[in-house]
Scaffold this active site. Structure first.
Site, short mmCIF file in Angstrom:
data_model
loop_
_atom_site.label_atom_id
_atom_site.label_comp_id
_atom_site.label_asym_id
_atom_site.label_seq_id
_atom_site.Cartn_x
_atom_site.Cartn_y
_atom_site.Cartn_z
CB SER A 48 12.71 27.23 38.11
OG SER A 48 12.10 27.29 36.86
N1 SAH Z 1 9.76 24.11 34.92
C1 SAH Z 1 10.93 23.76 34.18
C2 SAH Z 1 11.72 24.99 33.81
C3 SAH Z 1 12.13 24.97 32.37
S1 SAH Z 1 12.69 26.51 31.75
C4 SAH Z 1 11.77 22.73 34.93
O1 SAH Z 1 11.42 22.35 36.03
O2 SAH Z 1 12.76 22.27 34.37
C5 SAH Z 1 11.28 27.08 30.89
C6 SAH Z 1 10.81 26.24 29.75
O3 SAH Z 1 9.76 26.95 29.09
C7 SAH Z 1 11.84 25.95 28.68
O4 SAH Z 1 12.00 24.57 28.56
C8 SAH Z 1 11.24 26.56 27.40
O5 SAH Z 1 11.49 25.80 26.24
C9 SAH Z 1 9.76 26.55 27.74
N2 SAH Z 1 8.93 27.44 26.96
C10 SAH Z 1 9.19 28.72 26.53
N3 SAH Z 1 8.15 29.15 25.79
C11 SAH Z 1 7.22 28.15 25.77
C12 SAH Z 1 5.94 28.00 25.16
N4 SAH Z 1 5.38 28.94 24.42
N5 SAH Z 1 5.29 26.84 25.34
C13 SAH Z 1 5.82 25.83 26.08
N6 SAH Z 1 7.03 25.92 26.66
C14 SAH Z 1 7.71 27.07 26.51
#
Ligand code: SAH
Length: 282
Positions: free
Chosen positions: A116
């Site tokens: 993000s």
């Molecule tokens: N906070 C993260 C952002 C990753 S993007 C960082 O600092 O890198 C959002 C993430 O949410 C993705 O990796 C995606 O796979 C995950 N995601 C989506 N749906 C989800 C769920 N139901 N449970 C856990 N993770 C989920």
């Protein structure tokens, strides 16, 4: 970033004798009286060859500029700003993207997901740190924190600078493992940094074993808030997550407070763009 990409920096030291002092016959004596010459050469080399990290010695300054920008954009919480200054974002992105690590942008982390934008993380965390149920002198403003969507682990690492404990869930196994590697490196490289509990699972179910949570933050947005998140929110706690605005179909940031009475109170704060929240694991 102006540092050019490239391979490992060529080491020129110790300089071979013919570089320090050219043969007396070939070079005028004045040349030998220029002790800065090898230093100038080294500085030129440094500009021309980046280290494998891409940012090299400059990373602290670039990171500092990101923190200054967040502050200039209105982020006030000193501990949050300190966390952004402590956790090296360039450790969490692909080596090809290292030069963009401190720009205010989301970047791909593989499997169609993104790390993000720093300013978005900062705004969301600041919202959590200003929840009404928080005592002004709280040692850990995020208390017990649930992070949905670990991704590469960067946000979880930041959260843990302000939380008593962070539980972070990821549904994609490969990203869960990537976050594990990244956080292992952080643990080794930043003594005193408080570890995160990483869970591989469907974050739509929250994580009941460590509930209730004082704060819940999601980095992926669905049509509605999963009921488990609301169930696992402690009295005085706050949840911040992207959800779909039914009127426009766009994503908006939703804030839910659980009042000490147990009642839920909902508000929204502006449009956002996160990856979709999906159910199940892969
Ligand atoms: N906070 C993260 C952002 C990753 S993007 C960082 O600092 O890198 C959002 C993430 O949410 C993705 O990796 C995606 O796979 C995950 N995601 C989506 N749906 C989800 C769920 N139901 N449970 C856990 N993770 C989920």
């Amino acid at each position: 970033m102006s540092t050019p990409p490239g391979g490992p920096r060529t080491r020129r030291f110790p300089l071979s004798l013919d570089r320090v002092a050219a043969p007396a016959k070939a070079a005028p004596a004045r040349e030998l009286l220029r002790p800065q010459a090898p230093l100038e050469q080294a500085a030129r080399d440094k500009r021309q060859h980046s280290t494998p990290q891409g940012l090299g010695m400059d990373s602290r300054a670039v990171q500092r500029r990101m923190v200054d920008r967040l502050q200039a954009d209105g982020i006030r919480n000193p501990r949050l700003l300190q966390a952004f200054g402590t956790i090296p974002r360039h450790w969490f992105v692909d080596s090809a993207l290292v030069n963009q690590a401190y720009e205010d942008t989301s970047l791909p982390i593989g499997l169609g997901q993104t790390i993000s934008k720093p300013s978005v993380i900062a705004s969301m965390v600041e919202l959590l740190c200003t929840r009404p149920g928080l005592a002004p002198d709280a040692a850990f403003p995020l208390g017990q924190c649930l992070d949905i969507g670990t991704g590469c682990g960067y946000q979880a690492a930041l959260l843990s600078c302000l939380a008593r404990r962070v539980v972070s869930i990821e549904r994609l196994r490969d990203l869960h493992l990537k976050a594990r590697t990244n956080l292992d490196r952080l643990r080794a490289g930043l003594p005193g940094w408080q570890d995160v509990r990483l869970v591989y699972g469907d974050g739509m179910l929250g994580h009941a074993p460590n509930a209730p949570y004082d704060t819940i933050i999601a980095a992926a947005g669905g049509a509605a808030l999963p009921p488990a998140w609301l169930d696992q929110l402690a009295p005085g706690g706050r949840l911040v997550a992207p959800t779909e605005d039914p009127r426009t179909g766009t994503q908006i940031l939703t804030i839910v407070d659980r009042l000490p009475s147990g009642q839920l109170q909902q508000a929204t704060a502006g449009q956002v763009l996160f990856v979709p929240l999906k159910s199940g694991t892969t």
